[in-house]
Design a protein around this motif. Structure first.
Motif, short mmCIF file in Angstrom:
data_model
loop_
_atom_site.label_atom_id
_atom_site.label_comp_id
_atom_site.label_asym_id
_atom_site.label_seq_id
_atom_site.Cartn_x
_atom_site.Cartn_y
_atom_site.Cartn_z
N VAL A 10 31.29 72.04 94.31
CA VAL A 10 31.36 72.18 92.95
C VAL A 10 32.22 70.29 92.79
CG1 VAL A 10 33.82 72.58 91.65
CG2 VAL A 10 32.75 74.33 93.12
N VAL A 11 32.85 69.34 93.46
CA VAL A 11 33.30 67.88 92.76
C VAL A 11 32.27 67.27 92.66
CG1 VAL A 11 34.46 66.18 93.59
CG2 VAL A 11 35.59 67.84 93.96
N ASP A 12 31.50 67.18 93.48
CA ASP A 12 29.97 66.32 92.93
C ASP A 12 29.74 66.88 91.72
OD1 ASP A 12 30.29 65.01 95.54
OD2 ASP A 12 28.94 65.79 96.99
N ALA A 13 29.18 68.55 92.17
CA ALA A 13 28.08 68.90 90.50
C ALA A 13 29.37 68.28 89.38
CB ALA A 13 27.85 69.86 90.54
N ALA A 14 30.96 68.46 88.83
CA ALA A 14 31.50 68.27 87.96
C ALA A 14 31.63 66.56 87.65
CB ALA A 14 32.91 68.38 88.34
N ILE A 15 31.37 65.08 88.75
CA ILE A 15 30.77 63.87 88.53
C ILE A 15 29.86 64.26 88.14
CG2 ILE A 15 30.91 62.32 90.09
CD1 ILE A 15 33.45 63.09 91.92
N GLU A 16 28.78 64.23 88.44
CA GLU A 16 27.36 64.67 88.05
C GLU A 16 27.66 64.53 86.60
OE1 GLU A 16 23.75 63.56 87.16
OE2 GLU A 16 24.80 63.01 89.45
N VAL A 17 28.75 66.30 85.58
CA VAL A 17 28.28 66.21 84.70
C VAL A 17 29.82 65.41 83.38
CG1 VAL A 17 29.38 67.60 83.15
CG2 VAL A 17 28.27 68.94 84.87
N HIS A 18 30.14 64.55 84.29
CA HIS A 18 30.94 63.85 84.31
C HIS A 18 30.22 62.58 83.17
CE1 HIS A 18 34.68 60.98 82.13
NE2 HIS A 18 33.91 60.50 83.40
N ARG A 19 29.16 62.06 84.41
CA ARG A 19 28.54 60.35 84.96
C ARG A 19 27.29 60.80 83.02
NH1 ARG A 19 27.47 59.41 90.92
NH2 ARG A 19 30.24 58.59 90.87
N GLY A 20 27.08 62.26 83.68
CA GLY A 20 25.88 62.11 82.45
C GLY A 20 26.62 62.22 80.97
N LEU A 21 27.72 62.86 80.57
CA LEU A 21 27.83 63.54 79.28
C LEU A 21 29.08 62.46 78.81
CD1 LEU A 21 28.22 67.11 79.53
CD2 LEU A 21 26.30 66.05 78.31
N GLY A 22 29.19 61.36 79.81
CA GLY A 22 29.91 60.46 79.45
C GLY A 22 31.46 61.78 79.52
N GLU A 33 28.62 74.57 80.15
CA GLU A 33 27.02 74.92 80.08
C GLU A 33 26.31 73.23 81.45
OE1 GLU A 33 23.21 76.42 79.58
OE2 GLU A 33 25.16 77.41 77.82
N ALA A 34 27.03 72.85 81.28
CA ALA A 34 26.33 71.50 81.88
C ALA A 34 26.77 71.74 83.52
CB ALA A 34 27.11 70.25 81.50
N LEU A 35 28.10 72.20 83.81
CA LEU A 35 28.32 72.81 84.97
C LEU A 35 27.70 73.62 85.28
CD1 LEU A 35 30.44 71.81 87.65
CD2 LEU A 35 31.98 73.12 86.48
#
Length: 80
Positions: A10-22, A33-35
Motif C-alpha cells: 500500500v505504501v509503495d503504491a501510494a508513493i508511486e501515485v504521488h510521484r506519477g501525479l505530483g 482512481e490511481a491508487l
C-alpha cells in the motif's frame, strides 16, 4: 500475506501515485482512481468507498462511512 506485507504494498503504491501525479492539487477522486489501479496491478483486491458502520459516543451515524453531515458537525461542538 501478512499485514506488514500488505502495508508495504500500500505504501509503495501510494508513493508511486504521488510521484506519477505530483503533490496535492487534484480532486480526491483522481488519487482514488490511481491508487486503486496501483493496488490492483500489485495483486490486491480493492473495494472503493465501502460504507462502514460508525458509532460515536453511542450514537450511530446516519451515513455510515461517509463524511460528517452538517447536522452532525453542529452537534459535535456541544459539551457533554
Amino acid at each position: 500475506m501478512n499485514e506488514n506485507e500488505i502495508a508495504k504494498i500500500v505504501v509503495d503504491a501510494a508513493i508511486e501515485v504521488h510521484r506519477g501525479l505530483g503533490g496535492p492539487g487534484l480532486l480526491e477522486a483522481v488519487y482514488e482512481e490511481a491508487l486503486a489501479f496501483e493496488l490492483e496491478s500489485r495483486g490486491l483486491s480493492v473495494v472503493r468507498q465501502k460504507a462502514v458502520p460508525l458509532v460515536y459516543k453511542g450514537s450511530p451515524s446516519a451515513a455510515p462511512g461517509r463524511r460528517a453531515t452538517a447536522s452532525f458537525a453542529a452537534s459535535a461542538g456541544r459539551s457533554a
